[in-house]
Write a protein that holds these residues in place. Structure first.
Motif, PDB file in Angstrom:
ATOM      1  N   MET B  18       0.811  -1.222   0.000  1.00 27.99           N
ATOM      2  CA  MET B  18       0.000   0.000   0.000  1.00 27.99           C
ATOM      3  C   MET B  18       0.844   1.272   0.000  1.00 27.99           C
ATOM      4  O   MET B  18       0.473   2.267  -0.618  1.00 27.99           O
ATOM      5  N   GLU B  19       1.987   1.251   0.695  1.00 26.47           N
ATOM      6  CA  GLU B  19       2.726   2.498   0.884  1.00 26.47           C
ATOM      7  C   GLU B  19       4.009   2.601   0.068  1.00 26.47           C
ATOM      8  O   GLU B  19       4.340   3.673  -0.434  1.00 26.47           O
ATOM      9  N   PHE B  20       4.747   1.502  -0.027  1.00 25.99           N
ATOM     10  CA  PHE B  20       6.066   1.614  -0.643  1.00 25.99           C
ATOM     11  C   PHE B  20       6.071   1.303  -2.143  1.00 25.99           C
ATOM     12  O   PHE B  20       6.773   1.946  -2.904  1.00 25.99           O
ATOM     13  N   VAL B  21       5.297   0.295  -2.552  1.00 24.39           N
ATOM     14  CA  VAL B  21       5.273  -0.052  -3.981  1.00 24.39           C
ATOM     15  C   VAL B  21       4.897   1.155  -4.855  1.00 24.39           C
ATOM     16  O   VAL B  21       5.582   1.430  -5.855  1.00 24.39           O
ATOM     17  N   PRO B  22       3.856   1.934  -4.492  1.00 23.33           N
ATOM     18  CA  PRO B  22       3.493   3.057  -5.367  1.00 23.33           C
ATOM     19  C   PRO B  22       4.580   4.130  -5.469  1.00 23.33           C
ATOM     20  O   PRO B  22       4.567   4.924  -6.422  1.00 23.33           O
TER      21      PRO B  22
END
Lengths: 341, 148
Positions: B18-22
């Motif tokens: 949710m936070e790092f991939v994008p």
């Protein structure tokens, strides 16, 4: 020197008439356990005009999901380019590791398409699944219909006979399985014994076998047209039923229903393949090759597990492939043997 | 350990996706990290069931071997089955349970091959019981990842 600069130097050497050659937008593509795959754009000026070409670099990794022969893969692309089997145009094969540390080849990128089965099961492609399926099995029939000698592939791929094709493949994958298994495989071992006890009839003819023809290894545009068949690294001469059986294996039912390859009912896939190839899928022979596909699949997943376990390749796709497929492959084996209940 | 390791893995997996991939620039990095996050999510499920699955399977195999002793005609195999059937888990560490499981599954391969070559109803009943256990083994190993 970084990869982009080394790649640019190589491309310059292959385009001696071109000026102002640059390599940009180098980006690795995730997946594909047997090669490192990158897309990039080469721009240059030639004969007074500017050229911009999106290309693909396929480079051997230090260790891979499948040990394969890049020269055969390149030859398969060359053989089928411009035929009724759509493939990207192959450009250069380089086996000297001094350029990019490992052997590689470069080919055209077919843009605006998708290959990932996870994405093909969603919009906009999910509206075209039956259409994609009809093309998929028809193109496979075209591969089976093609004359390997006329394609120039009999000089590249090892020869087999209709009587020995099955044994050649079974022994090949058993060597891998014996080497790579990390724990006993009672279901696969039972399948192997069945295969030895019940050999198939001789192949109707010896053809080019893609050997990894499945949803995920072809490019589809947003209108649902297959634009390129990829990943020919396992291609060889053999029984064409091997390809049909692999493509309809249960582990490729990406929609988690009975549609072969997540696209079409199995019976329709077989009918399309028969119509396009002019061959018959004898049910008993096909069953042998379907069970063989389970053994081969398990050998590949166990190889992935071995590579990751031994630390020779830390690509997460290897662990995922093993975790995703080993048990499904066992269940597919049980189903074919009539023991899934 | 609190928070539970399973909870920690689940949370780390979710945070990565949710936070790092994008925030990653390249699609390769995004998909590679998403793949690693998926591995953590599957590992969370596996940690929870790892001991239970192995204990259940080892017990099932020992029960099967106890009944198989009466059917097999190979004395060496019969002795190995007797020994295995009487075995117990010396430790509940997953690694130790796994070692036992691999030994028992290896013996199952040998038993299955032997029984296939035997004639008679008792052999067929034993063979059917082996297939039942193999089918059950795939139920125990199902993950959220598999298509089938």
């Amino acid at each position: 020197m970084e990869l982009a600069a080394r790649l640019e130097a190589y491309v310059v050497s292959r385009l001696p008439q071109a000026q102002r050659v640059t390599v940009t937008k180098l980006d690795r593509i995730f997946g594909g356990g047997s090669r490192e795959t990158y897309r990039f754009v080469v721009d240059y000026r030639e004969d007074g005009r500017d050229v911009s070409r999106p290309l693909i670099l396929r480079r051997d990794p230090p260790a891979s999901l499948i040990e394969t022969e890049r020269r055969i893969e390149f030859a398969a692309y060359k053989a089928f380019h411009g035929t009724r089997v759509p493939v990207p145009e192959p450009l250069w094969l380089e086996e000297d590791p001094r350029h990019l540390d490992h052997p590689f080849f470069i080919m055209e990128e077919i843009t605006g398409c998708e290959a990932s089965p996870m994405k093909l099961t969603g919009p906009p492609w999910d509206a075209h699944l039956a259409k994609i399926g009809r093309q998929k099995w028809t193109i496979l029939g075209e591969i089976a219909k093609a004359d390997p000698d006329a394609l120039g592939l009999t000089g590249v791929m090892p020869a087999v006979t209709p009587e020995t094709a099955w044994r050649h493949e079974l022994e090949h994958w058993l060597r891998d399985l014996d080497h790579d298994e990390l724990e006993p495989q009672p279901i696969t071992r039972a399948a192997i014994r069945w295969l030895w006890r019940n050999p198939p009839p001789p192949a109707q003819r010896i053809t080019v076998v893609h050997a990894d023809y499945r949803t995920g290894n072809f490019l589809v545009d947003e209108a649902g047209t297959i634009r390129g068949i990829l990943d020919w690294e396992l291609a060889h001469l053999g029984d064409p039923l091997e390809d049909l059986a692999w493509g309809i294996n249960r582990v490729w039912c990406w929609n988690r229903d009975d549609r072969a390859g997540g696209l079409l009912p199995k019976a329709e896939a077989i009918r399309l393949w028969e119509a396009a190839s002019g061959l018959r899928a004898d049910p008993a022979a096909l069953r042998w090759w379907e069970l063989f596909s389970c053994v081969k699949g398990q050998a590949i997943w166990l190889s992935a597990a071995r590579e990751y376990h031994d630390g020779t390749n830390h690509d997460s796709i290897l662990a995922l492939a093993a975790w995703m497929q080993c048990n499904s492959q066992d269940r597919a084996t049980l189903e074919l043997l009539g023991h899934l209940g | 350990m609190k928070p539970d390791p399973a909870k920690v893995l689940e949370t780390v997996s979710m945070m990565l996706i949710m936070e790092f991939v994008p925030q990653l620039g390249s699609s390769y990095a995004q998909q590679a990290l998403a793949g690693s996050a998926t591995i953590l999510a599957v590992a969370r499920d596996e940690i929870d069931r790892a001991a239970a699955r192995r204990i259940e399977e080892n017990r099932a195999l020992r029960r099967l071997f106890a009944t198989a002793r009466e059917v097999v005609t190979d004395t060496d195999l019969a002795a190995r089955l007797t020994e295995a059937a009487a075995g117990e888990e010396g430790s509940l560490l997953v690694s130790d349970l796994d070692t036992s499981n691999q030994g028992l599954r290896g013996l199952l391969v040998r038993l299955h091959e032997h029984v296939e070559a035997l004639r008679g109803d008792a052999a067929r009943r034993l063979e059917a019981a082996i297939w039942d256990e193999l089918r059950a083994s795939t139920e125990r190993r199902k993950t959220i990842l598999g298509n089938f």
